[in-house]
Design a protein around this motif. Sequence first.
Motif, PDB file in Angstrom:
ATOM      1  N   ARG A  39       0.851  -1.289  -0.054  1.00 47.59           N
ATOM      2  CA  ARG A  39       0.031   0.017  -0.071  1.00 47.59           C
ATOM      3  C   ARG A  39       0.862   1.268  -0.113  1.00 47.59           C
ATOM      4  O   ARG A  39       0.442   2.224  -0.464  1.00 47.59           O
ATOM      5  CB  ARG A  39      -0.754  -0.050   1.142  1.00 47.59           C
ATOM      6  CG  ARG A  39      -1.841   1.032   1.359  1.00 47.59           C
ATOM      7  CD  ARG A  39      -2.897   0.804   2.329  1.00 47.59           C
ATOM      8  NE  ARG A  39      -3.920  -0.068   2.114  1.00 47.59           N
ATOM      9  CZ  ARG A  39      -4.793  -0.477   2.900  1.00 47.59           C
ATOM     10  NH1 ARG A  39      -4.763  -0.298   4.159  1.00 47.59           N
ATOM     11  NH2 ARG A  39      -5.668  -1.354   2.480  1.00 47.59           N
ATOM     12  N   GLY A 140      -7.300   1.174  15.505  1.00 43.68           N
ATOM     13  CA  GLY A 140      -7.500   0.855  13.975  1.00 43.68           C
ATOM     14  C   GLY A 140      -8.806   0.685  13.797  1.00 43.68           C
ATOM     15  O   GLY A 140      -9.917   0.788  14.947  1.00 43.68           O
ATOM     16  N   HIS A 141      -9.538   0.970  12.654  1.00 44.15           N
ATOM     17  CA  HIS A 141     -10.977   0.872  12.247  1.00 44.15           C
ATOM     18  C   HIS A 141     -11.406  -0.717  11.901  1.00 44.15           C
ATOM     19  O   HIS A 141     -10.465  -1.179  11.329  1.00 44.15           O
ATOM     20  CB  HIS A 141     -11.339   1.660  11.042  1.00 44.15           C
ATOM     21  CG  HIS A 141     -11.362   3.368  11.354  1.00 44.15           C
ATOM     22  ND1 HIS A 141     -12.510   3.815  12.039  1.00 44.15           N
ATOM     23  CD2 HIS A 141     -10.401   4.194  11.233  1.00 44.15           C
ATOM     24  CE1 HIS A 141     -12.201   4.975  12.208  1.00 44.15           C
ATOM     25  NE2 HIS A 141     -11.164   5.235  11.641  1.00 44.15           N
ATOM     26  N   SER A 194      -2.118   9.138   9.881  1.00 40.81           N
ATOM     27  CA  SER A 194      -3.074   8.300   9.264  1.00 40.81           C
ATOM     28  C   SER A 194      -2.449   7.098   8.567  1.00 40.81           C
ATOM     29  O   SER A 194      -2.815   6.585   7.344  1.00 40.81           O
ATOM     30  CB  SER A 194      -3.674   9.088   8.199  1.00 40.81           C
ATOM     31  OG  SER A 194      -4.691  10.117   8.342  1.00 40.81           O
ATOM     32  N   SER A 196      -1.414   2.987   7.788  1.00 40.50           N
ATOM     33  CA  SER A 196      -2.260   2.036   7.365  1.00 40.50           C
ATOM     34  C   SER A 196      -1.344   0.742   6.985  1.00 40.50           C
ATOM     35  O   SER A 196       0.002   1.232   6.677  1.00 40.50           O
ATOM     36  CB  SER A 196      -3.155   2.233   6.301  1.00 40.50           C
ATOM     37  OG  SER A 196      -2.674   2.641   5.016  1.00 40.50           O
ATOM     38  N   GLY A 201      -8.428  -1.418   7.203  1.00 37.26           N
ATOM     39  CA  GLY A 201      -8.451   0.022   7.221  1.00 37.26           C
ATOM     40  C   GLY A 201      -7.676   0.694   8.016  1.00 37.26           C
ATOM     41  O   GLY A 201      -6.488   0.208   8.330  1.00 37.26           O
ATOM     42  N   PRO A 202      -7.530   2.033   7.950  1.00 34.35           N
ATOM     43  CA  PRO A 202      -6.647   2.896   8.567  1.00 34.35           C
ATOM     44  C   PRO A 202      -6.393   2.626  10.139  1.00 34.35           C
ATOM     45  O   PRO A 202      -7.439   2.212  10.777  1.00 34.35           O
ATOM     46  CB  PRO A 202      -7.134   4.370   8.707  1.00 34.35           C
ATOM     47  CG  PRO A 202      -8.174   4.326   7.454  1.00 34.35           C
ATOM     48  CD  PRO A 202      -8.658   3.091   7.401  1.00 34.35           C
ATOM     49  N   ILE A 203      -5.301   2.589  10.650  1.00 37.90           N
ATOM     50  CA  ILE A 203      -4.945   2.136  11.954  1.00 37.90           C
ATOM     51  C   ILE A 203      -4.868   3.455  12.804  1.00 37.90           C
ATOM     52  O   ILE A 203      -4.532   3.154  13.983  1.00 37.90           O
ATOM     53  CB  ILE A 203      -3.792   1.199  12.240  1.00 37.90           C
ATOM     54  CG1 ILE A 203      -2.615   1.847  11.586  1.00 37.90           C
ATOM     55  CG2 ILE A 203      -4.027  -0.224  11.423  1.00 37.90           C
ATOM     56  CD1 ILE A 203      -1.229   1.137  11.718  1.00 37.90           C
ATOM     57  N   THR A 206      -8.114   9.150  10.298  1.00 37.56           N
ATOM     58  CA  THR A 206      -8.004   9.821   9.245  1.00 37.56           C
ATOM     59  C   THR A 206      -7.994  11.045   9.193  1.00 37.56           C
ATOM     60  O   THR A 206      -8.300  11.577  10.076  1.00 37.56           O
ATOM     61  CB  THR A 206      -9.306   9.246   8.342  1.00 37.56           C
ATOM     62  OG1 THR A 206     -10.512  10.214   9.130  1.00 37.56           O
ATOM     63  CG2 THR A 206      -9.526   7.720   8.482  1.00 37.56           C
ATOM     64  N   HIS A 231       4.520   3.871   6.536  1.00 37.66           N
ATOM     65  CA  HIS A 231       3.107   3.568   6.522  1.00 37.66           C
ATOM     66  C   HIS A 231       2.328   4.674   6.699  1.00 37.66           C
ATOM     67  O   HIS A 231       0.953   4.537   7.055  1.00 37.66           O
ATOM     68  CB  HIS A 231       2.877   2.333   7.172  1.00 37.66           C
ATOM     69  CG  HIS A 231       2.808   2.407   8.625  1.00 37.66           C
ATOM     70  ND1 HIS A 231       3.728   3.340   9.307  1.00 37.66           N
ATOM     71  CD2 HIS A 231       2.110   1.700   9.592  1.00 37.66           C
ATOM     72  CE1 HIS A 231       3.534   2.880  10.627  1.00 37.66           C
ATOM     73  NE2 HIS A 231       2.642   2.320  11.053  1.00 37.66           N
ATOM     74  N   CYS A 232       3.083   6.031   6.998  1.00 42.36           N
ATOM     75  CA  CYS A 232       2.224   7.138   7.315  1.00 42.36           C
ATOM     76  C   CYS A 232       2.080   8.101   6.447  1.00 42.36           C
ATOM     77  O   CYS A 232       3.259   8.883   6.086  1.00 42.36           O
ATOM     78  CB  CYS A 232       2.843   7.849   8.673  1.00 42.36           C
ATOM     79  SG  CYS A 232       2.413   6.540  10.217  1.00 42.36           S
TER      80      CYS A 232
END
Length: 264
Positions: A39, A140-141, A194, A196, A201-203, A206, A231-232
């Motif tokens: 990602r 996280g979501h 933000s 991930s 989903g985002p951890i 957002t 990852h940010c």
Amino acid sequence: MKIHHLRNATFVIESETHHLLIDPMLSDKGALPPFARLRHKARRNPTVSLPESAPQVLANVTTCLISHSQKFGLKGLQHTDHLDEAGASFLRENRIPVVCRRQDEAFLKKEGIYVETPLDYWQPKGFRGGAITAVPAQHGHGWVHHVMANGAGFYLKLPGEPSIYIAGDTVFTKEVARALAELKPDIAVVAAGSASLDVGGPILMTLDEILAFVKAAPGKVVANHLEALNHCPITRGQLKEALATSGLMSNTFIPDDGETLAFV
């Protein structure tokens, strides 16, 4: 009170007699693997070095607060962006007393770290002449937070100093909103990168959640967890633009690595 921002979520709170280190990630640039490979660009972490001021700031540390460190008690699942081996070695070598959530106590002790104060959520404890309270942090979501190292935020009130709430690695939850509304911190620190992973989903919050956090905060806001991990994706510039567009820049601080903020 002064906040010495070092890098990512690592900073030192300086009061009249105490220097509190938060979430020590002290590795050299590139010493750790990427936290996402698909990602986001698979750059090694941390992506930036510690600032030149770091040794001097760290030399004064008297206590450490660790928001989260592990999942299932497994070292392989340790969140090294908040406690890496260099950070753990610093704590061990200097016998720095640590405050953490109770769920991390056994793991940290096994690592040879001196846990002085384990905390239960929403149960204030006396601390350095004042008090400290742990607030739940949902990392996280959706389903992803169940496999993350969910941790704690900290609300801290030291004598003669502004109160401060360090939200930790969390999305914007009812618990976070409760902390802002009920504890009314003079300063609130938000992890704003933000982040991930390659799945889920985002951890962290957002951008919309960060803006909601700033709107809900009763006082000043400090945004960290930026431009240090692969990852940010949110940059300082992007965050400043979003805050300015929403009219929220006046009480928000986005420190550079090595910058010191002063609050009264």
